[in-house]
Every structure is written in C-alpha cells, then in structure tokens.
Enzyme design. Structure first.
Site, short mmCIF file in Angstrom:
data_model
loop_
_atom_site.label_atom_id
_atom_site.label_comp_id
_atom_site.label_asym_id
_atom_site.label_seq_id
_atom_site.Cartn_x
_atom_site.Cartn_y
_atom_site.Cartn_z
N ARG A 198 33.28 35.76 5.19
CA ARG A 198 32.96 36.59 6.36
C ARG A 198 34.14 37.46 6.74
NH1 ARG A 198 31.97 32.31 10.19
NH2 ARG A 198 32.44 30.84 8.52
N HIS B 127 31.80 23.00 10.16
CA HIS B 127 32.01 24.37 9.66
C HIS B 127 30.64 24.98 9.44
CE1 HIS B 127 33.30 27.65 7.09
NE2 HIS B 127 34.57 27.32 7.28
#
Ligand code: FAD
Length: 611
Positions: free
Chosen positions: A260, A240
């Site tokens: 995000r 990740h």
C-alpha cells in the site's frame, strides 16, 4: 532429591540476553561494547528471528524524503496511532533516537535503498505523516539482522543457539541465572549471570490465523511474569489488515503494508475503493478524500493528503471486516489488494521482490498482473512486559526487557515500521541499563540448587507421565478458545474464554510427551504450552476489563473510545497463590512539553529541529 549442579552444563556471563532478534542483538552489542561478558540464547539458529522477516522498513524521522519531518511529528503520529495510551516517555525516547540508531546501522554496513541524491530512501506507511520508513526493498529485516549479527559476532558476543530458556532464577529477589535446555539433545543448561535482558518477541501462536512463526509462544512474557514482573496493555494485540487468505495452507502469512505504501489500493467485490468510506474524524485532516488527491500525494505533491489505505492498521483491518459483513468481501472472505494496475511490473518486482515471489510460489498469483486477496491476521503484541522507559528494567531487579516482548511503547495500536525502530532504540537502552545495574551490584549472586531442581522437575514432567494430554491437541483447543478473544470481542465471549481456559488447566497439568528428551518435538511443544496459556489468559482478562473500543481492542458491547479509559492502563501480575491478578492503574498526565506536541497542529511542528 536435589540435582547435582555439576552435572548440568553451566556458563558464566555478566549478562544473558534471551532472544537473538533485532532487540536482543542490539542489546547484546551494547553490553559487550560496555565491556560486559555477554551471552545470547536463541531458540533456533542465529538469524532466524521475526526481525529477519520484516519487510516494510524501520520508521525514523531522517527527513530525507520530506524535510518537514522531525522527531516531534514522529512522536505525534505514534501517540495518535496508539490512541493516546502509549507510555509518554517511551514514545518520546523512541522518536528522538530512532534516526541515530538507523544512521548507526548504516555506519555498521547496512545497505538501504537510496534517494537520487544518495541519502537513505524513506517509504510511506500507515499512520506516518511523511514517508518515513528506511528500507531495503521488502527485505529490510534481513538487512538489519545481517548487519547486527556481523557487527555483534565481531564484538565477541557468545551465542548459544537452539537453546530454549525456561525459567529465571533469583537470589534474594535479584536475577542470578537462567535455566534452559538444548532443543536437539534435550540436555539441561544453566547460565549464571548478574542480569538478564529479555528479548523474546511476540506470542502470535496463541491465535490460529497469524503472521508469526512457531517460535512465538510468549515465553519471555511468561518467564518475566513468573519471576514477579508486571505485564501491561495485554488487551492490545494487533491484527494486520493484510495477510494472505488463499489458499488455506498459507492463511495468515503477511502481505507487507509496503504494497500500500508503494501505491496499492484495497477493493471490494464491487471493485469499489472502499477505504474512502472509513476515515475516522481524528484522521480526516491528514487523509485524502478522493482518489485524485491520494494519487497526487503518491506523486510527491506535498500539499496533498495521504491515501486512506494508509490509515492505521486497526482502522484498515476493521474496515475490511465491515465490507465482508456487508456481503462485499472477496471470493474467500477478505478484500482485494491491487498494485498491478497502479505500478508497472518492473517497479513492483524491484520494490516488492519478496511479495512477488511469495504470491507466485504460494498462491500462483502474479502480482504484476493480478490482484491479491487479503484479510486480517494476528501480527504483533502491543502488550508485554512493563519496563522503565529509560533503563528498560522491569519490577524485578536485574531483569531488563526490550523489543516486542515489552509493552507500553505503542499504546493501543502500533504504527508499521515502529517496531524495527523500537527494537533498535530500546535494545540500545536495555544494554546501557544492564551495564549500569551490573556495575552497582555489591555482592556475588548465588543460585539455590533447590530452584534448579524444581525447574528441572517441571521440565521433565511431560516425559514422566504414563500418558495424558496431547500437546498439539491442547494447542488447537487453546486456539479455538481464542476465537472469542479475536479482532472483535464481547463480555460474554471473553467470560467464556476465561472459563474455558480455567477448565483446561487440569489438562495443562496433565500434558504428556512420548519418548525421550532427545530430538523430541512433542516435548518442545509441551514446554511452550504454559507460556501460551499465561499470555492467553492475560489478554482475555485485560480485554474483559477494558469496557470501550480503542485501537486494536474492539468491544461490540462498548463501541467507541470512552474518555475515562484514556487515563487507564491494565496491569497483570501473578498472585502469591499462582493465580493471575489483572487491575486498572491510573496513568500519569503527560509532561507539558509532550502534551503540547501530541495535541498541537501539525503546522507548528513542521520544519522543527532534527534530532
Ligand atoms: P524477534 O525478532 O521476534 O526475536 C525473538 C528472539 O527470541 C528469537 O531469536 C527467538 O528464537 C528467541 N526466543 C523466543 N523465545 C525464546 C526462549 N524461550 N528461549 C530462547 N530464545 C527465545 N516491524 C516493522 O517495524 N517493520 C516491518 O516492516 C515489519 N514487518 C514484519 C513482517 C513480518 C512477516 C513479521 C512477522 C513482523 C514484522 N514486523 C515489522 C514486526 C517486527 O518484525 C517484530 O516485531 C520485531 O522484529 C520483533 O523483534 P524482537 O527482537 O523483539 O523479537
């Protein structure tokens, strides 16, 4: 001498589900709904599984936030995110059924965030064309597991907590039992059963920097492999892009992609929004090429393309690494993640409450005012136990598997949010598959006392030693070796890793735990070493064979995707002498109706039929 079975505590169930995360719970609910006497085993307390930690949400094409979404677009995104290596049928089933499984959760009491019209709200996430993640702030996993637990307990599932499954037992090739032990007392326990559903999650603890907790040592993959099942796609382990990197004590802890999704941007040490420089050709048609366009997308302009921070995880993780290599990394060797300058403080606290507290308490950073520092962390196993998509049965009769411990669904790279929907869809199908299998069994199954004795002897081995290898130090050695099987790889490094694993095997056989079996963390650790070794070896061997770079698997000596490898999966199984076999297997071409969707223009799919 044989063990006297009557001395070992024994339970009888029609089906035993190993693992009480979302996949295990959903499978157990289905089994008990079908009238099966269902037992569920979990290593820790009920409710403490990775599923509870999931933050961002569950991906499903509900079409609430953008009505152009439908299962075909979800399928297409999943296949493209997986770099065309996903098992076609699994990706189809997943995309078709995810929305119903999410709606079902709502019917069972799950409270998701809402749109102004009162529908389940959906948030944008990497690789998803439209806002698609049903979520509850950044505590979606908690809401899902709470709902499944409440519903499951009232269905009459028998839960065996703080119990570790060690070995599957068979009668003439068919699953007939599970051998394990209670982690507190150290006493052994036997489950007689007609079918097992493996739902043990991932194996992140093999690597040093990981978002995974102590339970994730690949037990289910190893138990299935040792029982004769195959593993698939083991070279694909997902890093990740955004784990915490500072302070060191919290390195690896996840910073949800939801940051995000809510508008957070990645910056390098020169304050440049560098992701605009890294959009791969494949994603150019769907990715914004200016901050203005990205902002319009976030503001809901349906003609704009999504921000490059929401490219797939493999792309974002490698972009951060490239910035660090170019000398533009953050103070502690990662990138900066900034939401403070994009959203007001109240919004951040409402949509990302866990992130706010996580940074405040662990790093003394106020994310409503300051930037976060982030870098790649091992997060998820795309590879795992090979299953038939429709029934979730493995190559071993009576052994089913679902959730993160399986492979095939996500191909070379999983899209965020597709795990929570995966475990709901395939947990449901595994329960159905097990019911059908149990219904067709023609005779009662037996457990050979010699097999129980062998399992017991192996388990007490570390306690009966006069001294030997410290399991914690061995774990550290394993994690050091995995530095060569990390986010970027080379043939030399992978060969070195495989050789080192071979050299460590005598130490593994000589592992030692002081004290008795009661309340003994050293013994617990010793028993998790074989699974970690098996999974580590499988990853390294598969990674050495795949001579290309695709999704989460990056070979510095073989850059880019190679066409011929798009038709190959790597399968792992155990030879009769106990050694590991890793081999290439040709993939079937997709059926026409799926090929059409996967390779189509988006415009042809939008506004299609909602399933
Ligand atoms: P888990 O939930 O991991 O459960 C595994 C179970 O198996 C546990 O009960 C464990 O005790 C048990 N177990 C293991 N070994 C044994 C054994 N030997 N004997 C008995 N029991 C055993 N995915 C998304 O889609 N969206 C997200 O927003 C998201 N956020 C995430 C955030 C974090 C911090 C993490 C770590 C993961 C996140 N993921 C997310 C990934 C997702 O949460 C996991 O992939 C998923 O929950 C796995 O579910 P599972 O049911 O397969 O296994």
């Amino acid at each position: 001498m044989n063990a006297d079975i009557s001395e070992i505590q024994t339970f009888d169930h029609d089906v035993v589900v190993i693992g009480a995360g979302g996949a295990g719970l959903r499978a157990a609910i289905e089994c008990s709904a079908q009238g099966l006497n269902t037992g569920m085993i979990c290593k820790s307390l009920l409710g403490k599984a990775h599923t509870v930690m999931a933050e961002g949400g569950a991906a499903a094409s509900l079409g609430h936030t953008d009505e152009r979404d439908n299962w075909k677009v979800h399928f297409r995104d999943t296949i493209r995110g997986g770099k065309f290596l996903n098992q076609w049928r699994m990706a189809e089933l997943h995309a078709q059924h995810a929305a119903d499984r999410v709606r079902e959760l709502e019917e069972w009491g799950a409270v998701f965030d809402r749109t102004p019209d009162g529908y389940i709200n959906q948030r944008p996430f990497g690789g998803h064309r439209y806002p698609r993640l049903a979520h509850t702030g950044d505590r979606t996993g908690l809401e899902i597991i709470r709902t499944l637990q409440d519903y499951g307990i009232h269905q009459g599932i028998h839960v065996h907590q703080e119990c570790t499954a060690l070995k599957l037992l068979k009668d003439s090739g068919k699953i007939s039992g599970v051998f394990g032990y209670w982690r507190d007392t150290g006493r052994f326990v036997l489950f007689r059963t007609k079918a097992v559903i493996m739902a043990t999650g991932g194996a992140g603890k093999i690597w040093r920097v990981t978002s995974n907790s102590w339970e994730y040592t690949g037990d289910g993959m190893e138990m299935a492999y040792s029982a004769g099942a195959e593993l698939i796609d083991m070279e694909f382990a997902q890093f990740h892009p955004t784990g915490m990197i500072w302070p060191l004590s919290v390195r690896g802890i996840l910073v949800t992609e939801g940051v995000r999704g809510e508008g957070g941007v990645l910056l390098n040490s020169e304050n440049e929004r560098f992701m605009f420089n890294y959009t791969p050709d494949r994603f150019k048609e769907e990715t914004a090429d200016s901050p203005e366009e990205a902002q319009r997308w976030l503001d809901g302009d349906t003609s704009a393309r999504r921000p490059p921070e929401l490219l797939t995880r493999d792309v974002v993780a490698k972009s951060i690494m490239k910035e660090v290599e170019a000398g533009r990394g953050s103070a502690h060797g990662g990138a900066y993640l900034d939401i403070a300058s994009r959203r007001d403080g109240e919004y951040i606290k409402r949509k990302l409450p866990s992130m706010y507290h996580q940074f405040k308490e662990l790093a003394e950073v106020d994310i409503t005012k300051e930037r976060m520092e982030v870098g790649p962390t091992l997060h998820y196993m795309m590879g795992g136990i090979a299953v038939d998509g429709d029934t979730q049965m493995t190559a071993v009769p009576g052994l089913f598997a679902c959730g993160e411990c399986t492979g095939g669904m996500h191909g070379a790279n999983r899209l965020g949010g597709n795990s929570l929907s995966d475990l709901l869809v395939f947990g449901w199908l595994a329960g159905k598959g097990a019911k059908e299998y149990v219904r067709q069994l023609s005779r009662p199954l037996q457990i050979d006392p010699d097999h129980i004795e062998e399992a017991r002897r192996q388990a007490v081995g570390p306690l009966n030693q006069e001294g030997g290898e410290n399991p914690y130090l061995l774990h550290e050695e394993l994690q050091n070796i995995m530095n060569d099987v990390n986010i970027v790889r080379t043939a030399d490094g992978l060969k070195r890793a495989i050789d080192s694993l071979e050299e460590l095997k005598p130490k593994l056989a000589n592992i030692y735990a002081a004290g008795s079996s009661q309340y003994n963390p050293g013994w617990n650790q010793a028993l998790s070493m074989r699974p970690m070794f098996i999974v580590a070896e499988a990853v390294a061997r598969a990674a050495l064979i795949r001579e290309e770079s695709r999704g989460a698997h990056t070979r510095l000596d073989f850059e880019g995707e190679r066409e011929e490898w798009g038709n190959i999966n790597i399968m792992i199984c155990q030879n009769t002498d106990g050694s590991m076999d890793a081999r290439k297997v040709g993939r079937n071409s997709p059926p026409d109706h799926l090929a059409k969707i996967a390779y189509s223009n988006l415009e042809d799919l939008e506004g299609g039929v909602h399933v």
